[in-house]
Design an enzyme around this catalytic site. Sequence first.
Site, short mmCIF file in Angstrom:
data_model
loop_
_atom_site.label_atom_id
_atom_site.label_comp_id
_atom_site.label_asym_id
_atom_site.label_seq_id
_atom_site.Cartn_x
_atom_site.Cartn_y
_atom_site.Cartn_z
N ILE A 129 0.83 -1.21 0.00
CA ILE A 129 0.00 0.00 0.00
C ILE A 129 0.86 1.25 0.00
O ILE A 129 0.62 2.18 -0.77
CB ILE A 129 -0.97 -0.01 1.19
CG1 ILE A 129 -1.96 -1.19 1.06
CG2 ILE A 129 -1.73 1.31 1.28
CD1 ILE A 129 -2.86 -1.38 2.25
N ASP A 178 10.28 2.82 7.29
CA ASP A 178 9.68 1.51 7.56
C ASP A 178 10.55 0.80 8.58
O ASP A 178 11.70 0.44 8.29
CB ASP A 178 9.58 0.68 6.27
CG ASP A 178 8.72 -0.56 6.45
OD1 ASP A 178 8.87 -1.24 7.49
OD2 ASP A 178 7.89 -0.85 5.57
N ALA A 188 -4.96 2.69 8.01
CA ALA A 188 -4.39 1.36 8.26
C ALA A 188 -5.12 0.66 9.40
O ALA A 188 -6.06 -0.10 9.18
CB ALA A 188 -2.89 1.49 8.54
N ARG A 189 -4.67 0.91 10.64
CA ARG A 189 -5.27 0.29 11.81
C ARG A 189 -5.35 1.31 12.94
O ARG A 189 -4.41 2.07 13.17
CB ARG A 189 -4.46 -0.93 12.28
CG ARG A 189 -4.52 -2.14 11.34
CD ARG A 189 -5.90 -2.79 11.39
NE ARG A 189 -5.97 -4.01 10.58
CZ ARG A 189 -6.37 -4.07 9.34
NH1 ARG A 189 -6.74 -2.94 8.73
NH2 ARG A 189 -6.43 -5.21 8.68
N ASP A 238 -9.86 6.73 9.12
CA ASP A 238 -10.85 5.79 8.58
C ASP A 238 -11.04 4.58 9.50
O ASP A 238 -11.93 3.77 9.27
CB ASP A 238 -10.40 5.31 7.19
CG ASP A 238 -11.41 4.41 6.51
OD1 ASP A 238 -12.58 4.84 6.37
OD2 ASP A 238 -11.06 3.27 6.14
N GLU A 247 -15.97 0.37 16.65
CA GLU A 247 -16.74 0.57 15.42
C GLU A 247 -18.10 -0.11 15.54
O GLU A 247 -18.17 -1.24 16.03
CB GLU A 247 -15.97 0.03 14.21
CG GLU A 247 -14.66 0.75 13.96
CD GLU A 247 -13.92 0.25 12.74
OE1 GLU A 247 -14.46 -0.60 12.00
OE2 GLU A 247 -12.78 0.69 12.50
N HIS A 293 -14.51 3.46 7.96
CA HIS A 293 -13.72 2.26 7.64
C HIS A 293 -14.09 1.72 6.25
O HIS A 293 -14.50 0.58 6.09
CB HIS A 293 -13.94 1.17 8.69
CG HIS A 293 -12.82 0.17 8.74
ND1 HIS A 293 -12.49 -0.52 9.87
CD2 HIS A 293 -11.95 -0.24 7.78
CE1 HIS A 293 -11.46 -1.33 9.63
NE2 HIS A 293 -11.12 -1.18 8.35
#
Length: 343
Positions: free
Chosen positions: A181, A200, A260-261, A285, A290, A309
Amino acid sequence: MKILIACDCYVTPEMIDKIKDLEKYGNEVVVYDNKLLETKEAFAEYMLKTELEGAEAVEAGDEFVRLAEDADIIAVHLTPVNKKVIDNAKKLKLVAVMRGGVDSVNVDLLNKKGIIVTNAPWRSAFAVADFTVGMMISEVKNIAKSHHLLMEGKWEKEYPNDINYIDMRNRTIGLIGFGYIGQRVQQNLSGFGSKVIVHDPFMDDERVKQLGGNPVSLDELLSTSDIISLHLRYSEKTKNFIGRKEFAKMNEKATLINTARAGLVDQEAMIEALENKKILGAAVDVYHEEPLPKDNPYTKLDNITLTPHIAGVSNDTIANAVEIISEDLNRYFKNEEMKCVVR
């Protein structure tokens, strides 16, 4: 061999012809339609619970456990492959997960037993990357905010981010995580002329360079980026990867994007940073709970863009997943090296 495929409200029995085609190798393909995941609401609940607590936090269902007993290969979307399933599946040799993440599968136990785990790591890469760039533009150009105000009858020309209302070509964008991604986000941004830098924690700088990225330290990325976008997997190593210490290192004109998370960011620290204008804004998002409760502090902020999401939602995502998994399973039966093995 017996191949057990677990379907749900997203991966339906009508969509798995490419996996069923594995019968050409003399296999028996059994399709199980998981009624525990027949609604999108149930699916969302399962997904969030496994993301936060792992595969052991949810039930696979007695019928699935029974069918797994003599299965050689299990292919799932979100149906969990947890200890109960694994212990009962005495012939199990391979588990294929039709998702980018493998939170719903007990990978440690499977690896310990020598059972292969494969997944579909880039199934939603295009969808999430497109959405991420869309979130960047929406947040920095106030598209969502101005729409919302117009729907309320307000004609507004001034916004909280006016101090950094510059074009994308003049922005420095920091990507934290440079997998499928992150790489795709950089490709999408190339047309805007933005400066893109990368950090990263699980990839050495030489590898980042080989993939076309410009590697920098985390401190440099945090302090120099106008937009910071998260593209890491969630794990104990990345939990609260962005917390108070990291927000303190960001410049006051920075915008944070998280498609992402939720667990990658300390929610309280981000709310504090946004409320106190330590950073300029955010676009989110993914959430710790949720659907997002109406009283969540995010909803009281004027410098954040929220979406439910949907970054990975695309008619192409499921088809991509089935194709990736079927191709790797074909490699397995041809005794070729599989491309998506999870270790």
